[in-house]
Design a protein around this motif. Structure first.
Motif, PDB file in Angstrom:
ATOM      1  N   LYS A   1      -5.829  -0.393   0.393  1.00 41.89           N
ATOM      2  CA  LYS A   1      -5.745  -1.846   0.593  1.00 41.89           C
ATOM      3  C   LYS A   1      -6.837  -2.579  -0.189  1.00 41.89           C
ATOM      4  CE  LYS A   1      -5.648  -5.269   4.278  1.00 41.89           C
ATOM      5  NZ  LYS A   1      -5.706  -5.479   5.730  1.00 41.89           N
ATOM      6  N   SER A   2      -8.042  -2.053  -0.135  1.00 44.31           N
ATOM      7  CA  SER A   2      -9.144  -2.715  -0.850  1.00 44.31           C
ATOM      8  C   SER A   2      -8.963  -2.637  -2.363  1.00 44.31           C
ATOM      9  CB  SER A   2     -10.482  -2.092  -0.448  1.00 44.31           C
ATOM     10  OG  SER A   2     -10.531  -0.730  -0.834  1.00 44.31           O
TER      11      SER A   2
ATOM     12  N   LYS B   1      -2.868   3.245   3.615  1.00 49.15           N
ATOM     13  CA  LYS B   1      -3.550   1.992   3.969  1.00 49.15           C
ATOM     14  C   LYS B   1      -4.980   1.944   3.423  1.00 49.15           C
ATOM     15  CE  LYS B   1      -4.991   3.467   8.565  1.00 49.15           C
ATOM     16  NZ  LYS B   1      -4.858   3.211   9.990  1.00 49.15           N
ATOM     17  N   SER B   2      -5.502   3.081   3.015  1.00 55.66           N
ATOM     18  CA  SER B   2      -6.863   3.127   2.479  1.00 55.66           C
ATOM     19  C   SER B   2      -6.982   2.517   1.085  1.00 55.66           C
ATOM     20  CB  SER B   2      -7.369   4.570   2.447  1.00 55.66           C
ATOM     21  OG  SER B   2      -7.427   5.099   3.751  1.00 55.66           O
TER      22      SER B   2
ATOM     23  N   CYS C   1       0.843  -1.205   0.000  1.00 53.98           N
ATOM     24  CA  CYS C   1       0.000   0.000   0.000  1.00 53.98           C
ATOM     25  C   CYS C   1       0.875   1.252   0.000  1.00 53.98           C
ATOM     26  CB  CYS C   1      -0.924   0.012   1.208  1.00 53.98           C
ATOM     27  SG  CYS C   1      -2.266  -1.173   1.135  1.00 53.98           S
TER      28      CYS C   1
ATOM     29  N   PRO D   1      -6.842   8.411  -1.681  1.00 56.73           N
ATOM     30  CA  PRO D   1      -7.369   8.718  -0.353  1.00 56.73           C
ATOM     31  C   PRO D   1      -6.293   9.402   0.495  1.00 56.73           C
ATOM     32  CG  PRO D   1      -7.005   6.364  -0.607  1.00 56.73           C
ATOM     33  CD  PRO D   1      -6.703   6.987  -1.923  1.00 56.73           C
TER      34      PRO D   1
ATOM     35  N   GLN E   1      -4.786   8.393   3.263  1.00 55.13           N
ATOM     36  CA  GLN E   1      -3.761   7.530   3.833  1.00 55.13           C
ATOM     37  C   GLN E   1      -3.460   6.350   2.913  1.00 55.13           C
ATOM     38  OE1 GLN E   1      -5.141   6.264   7.647  1.00 55.13           O
ATOM     39  NE2 GLN E   1      -5.042   8.315   8.527  1.00 55.13           N
TER      40      GLN E   1
ATOM     41  N   TYR F   1       0.992   3.700  -3.198  1.00 55.05           N
ATOM     42  CA  TYR F   1       0.529   5.058  -2.893  1.00 55.05           C
ATOM     43  C   TYR F   1       1.583   6.092  -3.283  1.00 55.05           C
ATOM     44  CZ  TYR F   1      -1.731   8.821  -0.240  1.00 55.05           C
ATOM     45  OH  TYR F   1      -2.349   9.986   0.138  1.00 55.05           O
TER      46      TYR F   1
END
Length: 83
Positions: free
Chosen positions: A63-64, A60-61, A39, A56, A58, A43
């Protein structure tokens, strides 16, 4: 008329993230890159691209966005063991 669904730009950003993650995991011969590490990598790569505005807040957002490309070892909990 109110907007519905997801924008084309956001769809393109998600697809770019999936393609990049798939490529990076394919190169990961030592099988060390976990989901959150990926991620961060994806990113940072997309942040310097035309998709910057679609990301997004962050890392980690996303991930999906990339979960479907993750190999089994990347989904396992915990950090890779020290060898």
């Amino acid at each position: 008329m109110p907007k519905s669904g997801i924008s084309i730009e956001k769809q393109q950003a998600k697809e770019a993230a999936r393609i990049l993650a798939k490529m990076l995991w394919k190169r990961d011969s030592s099988k060390e890159i976990k989901m959150l590490m990926m991620c961060d990598e994806v990113y940072s790569n997309l942040h310097d691209s035309k998709f910057c505005d679609q990301l997004p807040d962050q890392p980690k957002s996303i991930k999906s966005w990339i979960a479907s490309e993750a190999p089994k070892y990347a989904r396992e909990a915990g950090r890779p063991s020290e060898k």
